[in-house]
Design an enzyme around this catalytic site. Structure first.
Site, PDB file in Angstrom:
ATOM      1  N   THR A 159       0.846  -1.197   0.000  1.00 12.71           N
ATOM      2  CA  THR A 159       0.000   0.000   0.000  1.00 12.71           C
ATOM      3  C   THR A 159       0.882   1.247   0.000  1.00 12.71           C
ATOM      4  O   THR A 159       0.665   2.186  -0.777  1.00 12.71           O
ATOM      5  CB  THR A 159      -0.945   0.004   1.219  1.00 12.71           C
ATOM      6  OG1 THR A 159      -1.809  -1.128   1.112  1.00 12.71           O
ATOM      7  CG2 THR A 159      -1.778   1.270   1.288  1.00 12.71           C
ATOM      8  N   THR A 184      13.255   4.777  10.744  1.00  9.68           N
ATOM      9  CA  THR A 184      14.185   3.699  11.098  1.00  9.68           C
ATOM     10  C   THR A 184      13.812   2.417  10.371  1.00  9.68           C
ATOM     11  O   THR A 184      12.637   2.048  10.332  1.00  9.68           O
ATOM     12  CB  THR A 184      14.160   3.476  12.623  1.00  9.68           C
ATOM     13  OG1 THR A 184      14.555   4.689  13.254  1.00  9.68           O
ATOM     14  CG2 THR A 184      15.092   2.346  13.030  1.00  9.68           C
ATOM     15  N   CYS A 241     -18.147  -5.669   2.198  1.00 11.43           N
ATOM     16  CA  CYS A 241     -19.362  -5.421   2.971  1.00 11.43           C
ATOM     17  C   CYS A 241     -19.401  -3.979   3.466  1.00 11.43           C
ATOM     18  O   CYS A 241     -18.586  -3.558   4.266  1.00 11.43           O
ATOM     19  CB  CYS A 241     -19.462  -6.383   4.144  1.00 11.43           C
ATOM     20  SG  CYS A 241     -20.282  -7.891   3.668  1.00 11.43           S
TER      21      CYS A 241
HETATM   22  C1  LIG Z   1      -2.422  -7.196  -1.098  1.00  9.06           C
HETATM   23  C2  LIG Z   1      -2.232  -6.304  -2.271  1.00  9.06           C
HETATM   24  C3  LIG Z   1      -1.821  -4.974  -2.125  1.00  9.06           C
HETATM   25  C4  LIG Z   1      -1.668  -4.293  -0.776  1.00  9.06           C
HETATM   26  O1  LIG Z   1      -0.780  -4.923   0.058  1.00  9.06           O
HETATM   27  P1  LIG Z   1      -0.715  -4.494   1.608  1.00  9.06           P
HETATM   28  O2  LIG Z   1       0.124  -5.520   2.199  1.00  9.06           O
HETATM   29  O3  LIG Z   1      -2.139  -4.543   2.122  1.00  9.06           O
HETATM   30  O4  LIG Z   1      -0.180  -3.137   1.695  1.00  9.06           O
HETATM   31  C5  LIG Z   1      -1.616  -4.229  -3.274  1.00  9.06           C
HETATM   32  N1  LIG Z   1      -1.793  -4.749  -4.486  1.00  9.06           N
HETATM   33  C6  LIG Z   1      -2.187  -6.020  -4.682  1.00  9.06           C
HETATM   34  C7  LIG Z   1      -2.358  -6.537  -6.066  1.00  9.06           C
HETATM   35  C8  LIG Z   1      -2.427  -6.837  -3.585  1.00  9.06           C
HETATM   36  O5  LIG Z   1      -2.826  -8.083  -3.788  1.00  9.06           O
END
Ligand SMILES: *Cc1c(COP(=O)(O)O)cnc(C)c1O
Length: 391
Positions: free
Chosen positions: A74, A242, A328
């Protein structure tokens, strides 16, 4: 066989025990701050991070200085999109993407739209593929970035990133790909594929949660990017804070394991997936596979069961950990934006289940799973007045 059975590896994966073993000493023994290298503790931490950087880079054929560590995909996606938009806004303000990206790509792009950028949201075909011709037609002198995921997290469709990279490079537009579902599953070569930025998540590939990486091309072209987090200038000032040393060590080890075992693991995943798919399609009528018949991740199976609500199906199978495509909301069920983009109506989209086969699943578990699904679907269809009417 232990119940319940985990079949949700697109959502997250367990940490591989070999990864945990490599991480453990970095909690209480080698606990130094990787930026404080004027003593042995810091040096040890820094060396471990640099080794991990090489392991991550090696898996995608990048060079270590092109990798920065983040808190997860993310953050990597936000950093890539917002960081590029800010650095290139004088060159142009147009970005091209698809309608089936992960929320962590869609929502930063919506934020950028509110900031005055123009985003083109391309549709996909019924298998989830974006049309490279459509991308080509939409590139203007204002276009600074194309953002297309490598493989989709719901339906597993693998996008034509080789062709997109070629196009982007020829038109001197940057190409970013959210490769979270693909890294460690498909072989990726950022040079051969003309990828300028790429994001990775530890916990989707048997590493720990809370760690990710972003690849940023350093030459041919050198990508300019501005940080989204400001502080003590770690990670070449791009990602202050960090370093999460145990997490970084874990991600590095997860990448090293994937590099060695990827091919074999894919074959095994495909065998189990195909077995599940065959069983469901042969034993149950009106079952439809979502995603591309061929260009699809080997461990993915997303199916719609006509006449069934996936939420109820999941409740009926407490021994299977699978995902529905629904988000949901407080008052209503929202069908997945990905399934809607394929052209599924609400009923079909709300009847879908996603299976994600993982490194530790066995044939026995998959046999059990297909029997469970068969039982539960038959039961719910018998109860359903709607289904009776139809058949
Ligand atoms: C899971 C996922 C993310 C986000 O990963 P996080 O670990 O929640 O930050 C982004 N892109 C894709 C395609 C994912 O499957």
């Amino acid at each position: 066989m232990k119940l319940p059975i985990y079949l949700d590896s697109h959502a997250t994966t367990p940490c591989d025990p070999r990864v945990i073993e490599k991480m453990l000493p970095f909690f209480s023994q080698h606990f130094g701050n990787a930026s404080n290298v004027n003593h042995a503790f810091g040096k040890k931490a820094q060396e471990a991070c640099e080794k991990a950087r090489e392991q991550v880079a090696s898996l995608i054929k990048a060079s270590p200085r092109e990798i920065i560590f983040t808190s997860g995909a993310t953050e990597s996606n936000n950093q890539a999109l917002i960081g590029i938009a800010r650095a290139y806004k004088d060159k142009g303000t147009h970005i091209i993407t698809t309608q089936i990206e992960h929320k962590s790509v869609m929502n930063p792009l919506k934020f950028l739209e509110n900031e005055g950028f123009k985003v083109t949201w391309l549709s996909v075909d019924r298998h989830g593929l974006v049309d490279v011709e459509e991308i080509r037609k939409n590139i203007t002198t204002q276009t600074i970035l194309i953002s297309v995921m490598t493989a989709n997290n719901e339906i597993g469709t693998i996008e034509p990133i080789l062709e997109i990279g070629k196009l982007a490079s020829a038109r001197e537009v940057l190409f970013f790909t959210d490769a979270v579902q693909a890294v460690g599953k498909l072989s990726i070569d950022v040079d051969q594929m003309n990828i300028d930025l790429l994001s990775i998540a530890g916990h989707k590939m048997y590493g720990p949660k809370g760690i990710g990486a972003l690849y940023i091309r350093s030459k041919g072209p050198k990508v300019r990017i501005l940080p989204i987090i400001y502080g003590s200038n770690q990670e070449r000032s791009l990602r202050s804070g960090t370093l999460n040393v145990p997490g970084i060590v874990g991600l590095g080890e997860a990448c090293a394991i994937a590099q060695i075992e990827m091919r074999e693991e894919s074959l095994k995943g495909k065998k189990l997936r195909d077995q599940l798919e065959r069983n469901l399609l042969s034993k149950l009528p009106n079952v439809y596979v979502n995603g591309h018949p061929k260009e699809r991740l080997d461990h993915n199976l997303n199916v719609s069961f006509l006449g069934i609500e996936s939420d109820q199906l999941v409740l009926e199978m407490p021994n299977l950990a699978v995902s529905t495509g629904t988000a949901c909301k407080a008052t209503s069920k929202e069908p997945s934006h990905v399934l809607k983009a394929l052209g599924l109506n609400d009923e079909m989209a709300l009847s879908s289940i996603r299976f994600g086969i993982g490194r530790f699943n066995t044939e026995e578990e998959l046999d059990y799973a297909s029997c469970e699904v068969e039982r539960a679907v038959n039961l719910l269809r018998e109860k359903s007045a709607l289904w009776k009417q139809r058949s």
